[in-house]
Scaffold this motif. Structure first.
Motif, mmCIF file in Angstrom:
data_model
loop_
_atom_site.group_PDB
_atom_site.id
_atom_site.type_symbol
_atom_site.label_atom_id
_atom_site.label_comp_id
_atom_site.label_asym_id
_atom_site.label_seq_id
_atom_site.Cartn_x
_atom_site.Cartn_y
_atom_site.Cartn_z
ATOM 1 N N LYS A 494 6.558 25.821 9.727
ATOM 2 C CA LYS A 494 6.428 25.599 11.485
ATOM 3 C C LYS A 494 6.229 24.568 12.077
ATOM 4 N N SER A 495 6.274 23.428 11.408
ATOM 5 C CA SER A 495 5.731 21.970 11.674
ATOM 6 C C SER A 495 6.538 20.948 11.414
ATOM 7 N N ARG A 496 8.061 21.306 11.309
ATOM 8 C CA ARG A 496 8.993 20.520 10.821
ATOM 9 C C ARG A 496 9.157 19.353 11.929
ATOM 10 N N ASP A 497 8.741 19.536 13.359
ATOM 11 C CA ASP A 497 9.057 18.619 14.454
ATOM 12 C C ASP A 497 7.787 17.541 14.207
ATOM 13 N N ILE A 498 6.663 17.911 13.777
ATOM 14 C CA ILE A 498 5.626 17.016 13.602
ATOM 15 C C ILE A 498 5.972 15.968 12.446
ATOM 16 N N LEU A 499 6.444 16.731 11.277
ATOM 17 C CA LEU A 499 6.623 15.812 10.162
ATOM 18 C C LEU A 499 7.937 15.035 10.321
ATOM 19 N N ARG A 500 9.052 15.345 11.135
ATOM 20 C CA ARG A 500 10.025 14.610 11.474
ATOM 21 C C ARG A 500 9.508 13.448 12.323
ATOM 22 N N GLU A 501 8.798 13.706 13.393
ATOM 23 C CA GLU A 501 8.428 12.699 14.230
ATOM 24 C C GLU A 501 7.446 11.567 13.513
ATOM 25 N N SER A 502 6.464 12.311 12.551
ATOM 26 C CA SER A 502 5.742 11.270 11.621
ATOM 27 C C SER A 502 6.514 10.176 10.879
ATOM 28 N N ALA A 503 7.659 10.591 10.380
ATOM 29 C CA ALA A 503 8.208 9.576 9.543
ATOM 30 C C ALA A 503 9.134 8.624 10.401
ATOM 31 N N GLU A 504 9.571 9.148 11.744
ATOM 32 C CA GLU A 504 10.325 8.170 12.543
ATOM 33 C C GLU A 504 9.037 7.060 12.820
ATOM 34 N N ILE A 505 7.903 7.487 13.191
ATOM 35 C CA ILE A 505 6.750 6.655 13.438
ATOM 36 C C ILE A 505 6.639 5.681 12.443
#
Length: 554
Positions: A494-505
């Motif tokens: 349920k938190s794939r967006d948070i994980l993806r954005e963290s990786a981009e940061i």
């Protein structure tokens, strides 16, 4: 003329960890070497012992360790002390045998064998003091108080004690000896305060024995008894009742079996029939009404063992319909919530619960009136309330004032305080020695500190967030972009967006850092940690432990 110093390395403003130092001229006498069990916030810690730095620095002056009784709060720190300070150990026969079990349980001290048995008739002459002993009443046989005789007067350390006029011979106090010590003149009394905030008369052990027998007699099914492994007076009462009602006793733990077998061998526990004790594997041969299961838990903590029984995770026993769980130990205040939760689990599993404290007030420690009696017998010039939380030490001080002691002659010290005797002014505070808690995790001493505990707390509350990537330092570029993994932080699906954005940061931050002129691995990891932490807090208002893993390709 004697120079006298008194130092508490533990046992003051806390429960357990009794560890006191008396210095007479250049000689150091250690009175008890105890540990305490960790508080709830000391995650993963097995036990807590005092800081031994002062004794290590002065080990050539240490004359020995003098033990009052065989409970962990008096002998548990011995193996950790003896790793660094190899000195003689003195105690009663049973205390020494239990101390040997503790010492041999650690690889570094299992060959130590400088033990000496003493009793209430023993006097040991050192160049600076004479050490003698007196019988006291506690929940284990052969408990002793300690007297250091100096030319300024006696220094008396009670250890854990209470008065019980109905005590069995193995447990009785020698009141005549106490009066004799008082007549000799007591300079300083170091006295147990663990029950000082109560003046309620505790039940005698004969009353407790009758109550335990009544409960077992009335039980229809199995009786699961929760007790402390080294509380031998309770274990004796269980054995006596089991024999009377045709039950067998099952010992579920390694610790209690060692202690019980040792006490039987030394004739400090009385059983008429060796077949009274059976192995857990033999329970199936008996009907439920023929069994008492004695649960003492790991390191003498039975409540956790009951919890495992209730949820089906205990090695030998699962609580079922008809079982009576009888808790005959008095849990400390910190355990009250845990006990309530365990009771609930037991009822869910089909059992019922009875606490001995529901009907009797029990304690192995002197209440307020007992403490006043001791002071009247010994008539000390100075009093050091020890073994207890601050409120208990303060209550002890008030009790002493009630019977005529001057407040300026009573000292509530902190751990590590050096109290130096001055004939005109009494004991004066003159600096301190290291006395912080040393936490033991596994068999390693001192590698768990506040930083480790803080990290464990973060992991337990907010989980961990791992960021892994590969860089080429020379080419100043990312070879394998950031991948994130998490445990105990968010539900991944349920938190794939948070994980993806963290990786981009992370990728953006690292690329910007690599474009600069300077490169430092610690600085790069710190940058990743700060940027990810900021983003995750903005999104979730939580701060997981962030672990950057940066690999290099050449």
């Amino acid at each position: 003329m004697s120079d006298i110093k008194l130092i508490a390395l533990g046992g003051v403003r806390e429960n357990g960890k009794n560890f006191y130092i008396a210095e007479i001229n250049q000689a150091i006498f250690i009175l008890d070497a105890g540990l305490k069990y960790p508080e709830n916030e000391q995650l993963g810690v097995d036990v807590v012992v005092p800081n031994f730095d002062y004794l290590i620095e002065n080990k050539d002056r240490v004359q020995g360790v003098f033990l009052t009784h065989g409970h962990a709060d008096s002998i548990g720190a011995l193996p950790y002390l003896l790793q660094e300070v190899k000195v003689p150990v003195f105690g009663s026969e049973l205390t020494i045998e239990l101390a040997k079990l503790v010492v041999k349980g650690l690889d570094k001290t299992k060959k130590f064998d400088n033990f000496h048995i003493v009793d209430s008739e023993t006097e040991i002459e050192f160049s600076d003091a004479t050490v003698s002993f007196f019988k006291t009443t506690h929940s284990i046989p052969e408990s002793l108080g300690i007297v250091l005789k100096t030319n300024k007067g006696n220094i008396v350390y009670t250890g854990d004690f209470k008065f019980d006029q109905a005590a069995d011979k193995l447990y009785e106090t020698d009141l005549g000896r106490l009066a004799e010590i008082g007549r000799e003149g007591v300079l300083a009394l170091l006295s147990d305060s663990a029950n000082a905030d109560s003046t309620v008369q505790v039940a005698s052990e004969s009353e407790v024995g009758v109550e335990i027998d009544n409960v077992i007699a009335d039980a229809q099914g199995r009786v699961i008894v929760a007790a402390v492994a080294s509380n031998l007076v309770r274990i004796q009462q269980i054995f006596t009742s089991a024999a009377l009602h045709g039950r067998r006793v099952v010992l579920t733990g390694h610790d209690v079996e060692n202690i019980v077998r040792t006490a039987i061998r030394l004739k400090k526990l009385k059983i008429d029939n060796e077949k009274l004790i059976i192995k857990p594997k033999d329970m199936e041969r008996f009907e439920d009404h023929e069994l008492i299961i004695l649960e003492t838990g790991r390191m003498g903590e039975p409540i956790n063992g009951l919890s495992k029984m209730a949820i089906g995770r205990h090695r030998y026993v699962q609580i079922k319909d008809g079982d009576l769980v009888y808790i005959i130990t008095t849990p400390n205040v910190a355990k009250e919530a845990v006990v309530a939760r365990v009771e609930n689990l037991i009822y869910k599993a089909g059992g019922s619960v009875k606490l001995i404290t529901d009907t009797l007030r029990v304690s192995g420690h002197a209440n307020g009136r007992d403490l006043q009696l001791l002071i009247n017998l010994l008539k000390p010039r100075y009093l050091f309330p020890i073994q207890g939380e601050y409120r208990q030490l303060a209550a002890h001080a008030e009790l002493a004032q009630e019977i005529g002691m001057f407040p300026e002659n009573i000292y509530i010290v902190k751990r590590g305080d050096i109290m130096v005797y001055d004939e005109k002014e009494g004991f004066l505070h003159q600096g301190g020695v290291p006395a912080a808690d040393v936490m033991i995790d596994g068999n390693v001493m001192g590698d768990v500190g506040n930083i480790v505990l803080r990290d464990r707390k973060v992991l337990s509350e907010d989980g961990i967030f791992i960021v892994a990537l590969t860089v080429n330092k020379r080419q100043k570029k990312i070879i394998s972009k950031a991948k994130v993994h998490t445990r105990g932080f968010v539900y991944v699906k349920k938190s794939r967006d948070i994980l993806r954005e963290s990786a981009e940061i992370v990728n953006t931050s690292v690329e910007a850092y690599l474009a600069g002129d300077q490169f430092d691995w610690s600085e790069l990891k710190s940058l990743i940690r700060d940027e990810v932490s900021k983003y995750l807090f903005d999104q979730t208002k939580r701060r997981p432990a962030i672990l950057p893993v940066v690999m290099e390709v050449r």
